[in-house]
Design an enzyme around this catalytic site. Structure first.
Site, PDB file in Angstrom:
ATOM      1  CG  HIS A   1      14.345  34.579  20.842  1.00  0.00           C
ATOM      2  ND1 HIS A   1      14.780  34.978  19.594  1.00  0.00           N
ATOM      3  CD2 HIS A   1      15.394  34.691  21.687  1.00  0.00           C
ATOM      4  CE1 HIS A   1      16.061  35.314  19.691  1.00  0.00           C
ATOM      5  NE2 HIS A   1      16.460  35.159  20.942  1.00  0.00           N
TER       6      HIS A   1
ATOM      7  CB  ALA B   1       1.193  12.826  -1.187  1.00  0.00           C
TER       8      ALA B   1
ATOM      9  CB  THR C   1       3.712   7.065  -6.879  1.00  0.00           C
ATOM     10  OG1 THR C   1       3.091   6.383  -7.967  1.00  0.00           O
ATOM     11  CG2 THR C   1       5.019   7.678  -7.349  1.00  0.00           C
TER      12      THR C   1
ATOM     13  CG  LEU D   1      -1.996  -1.124   1.160  1.00  0.00           C
ATOM     14  CD1 LEU D   1      -2.653  -1.323   2.520  1.00  0.00           C
ATOM     15  CD2 LEU D   1      -3.053  -0.802   0.103  1.00  0.00           C
TER      16      LEU D   1
END
Ligand code: NAI
Length: 472
Positions: A451, A327, A42, A39
């Site tokens: 910061h 995606a 690409t 699964l």
């Protein structure tokens, strides 16, 4: 085997598997048909994930070679063990793909291993035929079918990809040794990411790009500065050029290159050629035409604003319908369709979808570019802040790049943000979230940023929309 489902998703990539999980979460009886054997599509198997594993490894290699000394860290001999690097990448992929199988089990999604096609479009009871990976034939019925078959590499006329000397993004993830030279055809996302990997590992990389600039959809100023940064890193660029032929031979590939606007052709050589000129929708063998599903003239499945094709109950999402081939865009469309099938409403704000190029520094953009605003005649203000003026970037030794925020000249609403910088892909998300909520530059500027953080550059760019940045 035969069964009836509420939803059958064809394709188990980021669009498809997410759609299946969400549909199951909503109580719909759901199946997902996938023929790869794993699964994740690409993206997880041969795209986003393995390339990021290689980008991370090659970044560390480059840091060890070139940056450790400036931090006062002496390393005697940095050596590349490519086999281990590739094995680690494969392991990362495996962990991710098996993770999705676990999620399917957890959510009771039926995972059908095979190639699915629409056998018959029947409103309320569409039929999906599956040729199983084990050779068996089955037919399933579902009220809703979701096409999520993604895209494939766009071929280039005159060039045959053999995945050895002439590779696509897939072959570029498995080269067994570092080529001395690599020509990348296409200065887009894949070309720059995979080109960066192999340059960091030692290849001389030349990018041949058809247009006069790299990364076409990005903001113009970002494109220019990123090219300079990549050149400083050693990447070479041939812009306004196209490759018309590539012939593999014993001593490398011979390429024929021509000016894009016409002119005399020249030849060049490379050990390996990467073809990265885009992707096209994958719809082969899906039975879409036979079922009467309308396609665009560029081969995408035509879908309405609710992702429904011209046939009731047949939906399409992700790369196969076009738009941004990302995606996360596919995932959100998958969720939207699952919720629509469950009778809910769904909406995606495409203006707040970020795109990221995982070079180092990263390039990230969300919303409109300056070029788009100019073309639309929108009056806008620009706030910019360089990482050279950010204390954390200086501490880290990563000062290339800037944050640029574009805001409406009248309302101050943020219209776009473009970043070149360390972890730019993470930094852009606060602006994407802000845009989703309709934030003004003032809203971002008045949000107290911790910061010392790279994110303070985002705040300073927002302040600088009204020319009141503190640290420049
Ligand atoms: P791309 O569309 O990003 O870039 C292709 C480039 O090739 C363009 O700059 C184009 O002008 C150029 N080109 C086209 N024909 C050419 C020719 N004949 N000669 C020279 N240059 C030529 O496509 P890419 O890089 O192949 O990526 C495919 C898809 O995958 C994209 O849609 C991309 O968004 C997606 N992707 C996204 C990633 C991410 O989000 N980080 C990572 C990798 C891919």
């Amino acid at each position: 085997m035969s069964d009836t489902f509420d939803v059958i998703v064809i394709g188990g990539g980021p669009g498809g598997y997410v759609c299946a999980i969400r549909a199951a979460q909503l109580g719909l009886k759901t199946a997902c048909v996938e023929n790869r054997g794993t699964l994740g599509g690409t993206c997880l198997n041969v795209g986003c994930i393995p390339s990021k594993a290689m980008l991370q490894s090659s970044h560390l290699f480059e840091e060890a070679n070139h940056s450790f000394a400036t931090h006062g860290i002496k390393v005697s001999k940095v050596e590349l063990d490519l086999a281990t690097m590739l094995a680690r990448k494969d392991d990362v992929v495996k962990q991710n793909t098996t993770g999705i199988e676990f999620l399917f089990k957890k959510n009771k999604v039926t995972y059908i291993k095979g190639t699915g096609k629409i056998a018959k479009a029947v409103t309320g009871a569409h039929q999906v035929a599956v040729k199983g990976l084990d050779g068996t034939d089955s037919t399933y019925t579902a009220k809703y079918v979701v096409i999520a078959t993604g895209s494939e590499v766009t071929p280039l006329p005159g060039i045959t990809i053999d995945e050895k000397q002439i590779v696509s993004s897939t072959g570029a993830l498995t080269l067994a040794k570092v080529p001395k030279s690599m020509v990348v055809i296409g200065g887009g996302v894949i070309g720059l990411e995979m080109g960066s990997v192999w340059r960091r590992l030692g290849a001389i990389v030349t990018v041949v790009e058809f247009l006069d600039f790299i990364m076409p959809p990005m903001d113009g100023e970002v494109r220019k500065q990123m090219q300079r940064i990549l050149e400083k890193q050693g990447m070479k660029f041939m812009l306004g050029q196209k490759v018309t032929k590539a012939v593999p031979g014993k001593d490398g590939v011979t390429l024929t290159v021509e000016p894009a606007k016409g002119g005399a052709a020249t030849e060049m050589k490379a050990d390996v050629v990467l073809v990265a000129v885009g992707r096209r929708p994958f719809t082969n063998g899906l039975g879409l035409v036979e079922a009467g599903v309308k396609m665009t003239n560029r081969g995408f499945v035509e879908a309405d604003t609710h992702y429904q094709t011209n046939i009731e109950g047949i939906f399409a999402i992700g790369d196969v319908i076009g738009g941004m081939m990302l995606a996360h865009k596919a995932e959100d469309e998958g969720v939207a369709v699952a919720e629509l099938c469950a009778g809910q409403t769904a909406h995606i704000n495409y203006d707040a979808i970020a795109s990221v190029v995982y070079t180092w520094p990263e390039v990230a953009g969300v919303g409109k570019t300056e070029e788009q605003l100019k073309e639309a005649g929108v009056a806008y203000k620009v706030g910019k802040f360089p990482f050279t003026a950010n204390s954390r970037a200086r501490s880290n030794g990563d000062m290339d790049g800037f944050v640029k925020i574009l805001a409406d000249a009248t309302t101050d609403r943020v219209l776009g943000c473009h970043i070149i910088g360390p972890s730019g892909g993470d930094l852009i998300m606060e602006v994407a979230l802000g845009m989703e909520f309709g934030a003004s530059a003032e809203d971002i500027a008045r949000t107290c940023h911790a910061h010392p953080q790279l994110g303070e550059a985002v705040k300073e760019a927002a302040l600088n929309v009204d020319k009141r940045a503190i640290h420049i």
